[in-house]
Write a protein that holds these residues in place. Sequence first.
Motif, short mmCIF file in Angstrom:
data_model
loop_
_atom_site.label_atom_id
_atom_site.label_comp_id
_atom_site.label_asym_id
_atom_site.label_seq_id
_atom_site.Cartn_x
_atom_site.Cartn_y
_atom_site.Cartn_z
N LEU A 14 1.01 5.40 -0.06
CA LEU A 14 0.33 6.68 0.11
C LEU A 14 1.24 7.78 -0.42
O LEU A 14 2.38 7.91 0.00
CB LEU A 14 0.03 6.92 1.59
CG LEU A 14 -0.40 8.36 1.96
CD1 LEU A 14 -1.73 8.73 1.31
CD2 LEU A 14 -0.47 8.54 3.47
N HIS A 15 0.71 8.56 -1.38
CA HIS A 15 1.43 9.74 -1.86
C HIS A 15 0.95 10.92 -1.02
O HIS A 15 -0.17 11.42 -1.18
CB HIS A 15 1.14 9.96 -3.35
CG HIS A 15 1.92 11.10 -3.94
ND1 HIS A 15 1.35 12.28 -4.35
CD2 HIS A 15 3.27 11.23 -4.16
CE1 HIS A 15 2.28 13.09 -4.82
NE2 HIS A 15 3.45 12.48 -4.73
N ILE A 38 -3.84 7.01 -2.78
CA ILE A 38 -3.46 5.70 -2.24
C ILE A 38 -3.57 4.65 -3.34
O ILE A 38 -4.56 4.59 -4.07
CB ILE A 38 -4.39 5.31 -1.06
CG1 ILE A 38 -4.21 6.29 0.10
CG2 ILE A 38 -4.10 3.88 -0.61
CD1 ILE A 38 -5.19 6.08 1.23
N ARG A 57 0.86 -1.18 0.00
CA ARG A 57 0.00 0.00 0.00
C ARG A 57 0.90 1.23 0.00
O ARG A 57 1.74 1.39 0.88
CB ARG A 57 -0.89 0.00 1.25
CG ARG A 57 -1.81 1.21 1.40
CD ARG A 57 -2.56 1.08 2.72
NE ARG A 57 -3.50 2.16 2.93
CZ ARG A 57 -3.22 3.33 3.50
NH1 ARG A 57 -1.97 3.55 3.91
NH2 ARG A 57 -4.15 4.25 3.66
N VAL A 101 -2.95 0.40 -3.96
CA VAL A 101 -2.72 -0.90 -3.32
C VAL A 101 -2.55 -1.95 -4.41
O VAL A 101 -3.28 -1.97 -5.39
CB VAL A 101 -3.90 -1.29 -2.40
CG1 VAL A 101 -3.66 -2.67 -1.80
CG2 VAL A 101 -4.08 -0.26 -1.30
#
Length: 351
Positions: free
Chosen positions: A241-242, A248, A239, A250
């Motif tokens: 996250l930017h 996000i 996963r 995944v």
Amino acid sequence: MIASDKIEQLIDRFQFLEAKMADGAAGAEIATLGKEYADLRPVVETVTAYKNLIAQIADAQAMLKDPEMRELAEAELPELKAQLAASEHEVQLALLPKDSADGRPALLEIRPGTGGDEASLFAGDLLRMYQRYAEGQGWKFEILEESQTELGGIKEVVARVAGEGVFAKLKYESGVHRVQRVPETESGGRIHTSAATVAVLPEAEDVDVQINPGDLRIDTMRASGSGGQHVNTTDSAVRILHIPTGMIVVSAEKSQHRNREIAMQVLKTRLFDLERQRIDGERSADRKNQVGSGDRSERIRTYNFPQGRMTDHRINLTLYSLGQIMQGDLEEVISALQSDAQATLLAEMGA
């Protein structure tokens, strides 16, 4: 009439590229030159045919002054002039500005909208429609991430489509697709309306997006899914996250290394698409028609199963061949959308 100076500049550029490649350019330069050369070649061929036709007309007009050749020239001229109009139109189309992403692979994302289980089932139908269309085009269709419902519908799917001219055709599919039919779960025979959202993104290249590693939070976790889909016993799912955008991504395949690779590529592509949308929005602020690059919340198409009808609302196209369309026969629809986009560009350029 087409500006001759523009044609000559294009031919000069093509000949320069040809000579440069023949001289033995190397490395990254040869790849860049080769791509531009390949893009220009069909345009130059169209332009050359147009110039040859103009020359033939000039020769025929000169022959009118010769009593012995006059009859032949009078017979040839009407046919040559008729060909000229079609040839000029082909050149106008060839000279239209090209979307630099048209030749790229694409990420196809499908998600159910309003309609509950029926929307999820329809999302699955759309996935199979695009798979069959890709097969017919000779493209490679690879599902990167898929989450299914217990009924076999789609919660979300991300696929990569690669081949010649993929984004040039599939970009017109972005938007809300609405379906009207009697669901399998409906015992009373009532027609329900539901929807699914399709997004088609040109695949990003490394030079398109620079991501600061400090802007990322990468977590690993145990993959899971309905009906045994992508279930793992190890923490292989990734996963990402930017942080600046809150985006996000995944990926939950079996290999953690592959998941990281897939998730990074999807993230880059979504960030690249975000920037393209910003630029398109600025360019298109005064346009009413944004087919192929507009608002993805727009309802673009309705699939009416009781009537066997498909309507594309952007160009008011209605076809009573829904069965074939759902089997992947999308060429007539996409060709009509491409023609409409070309006509809009020609009108904007005053051609």
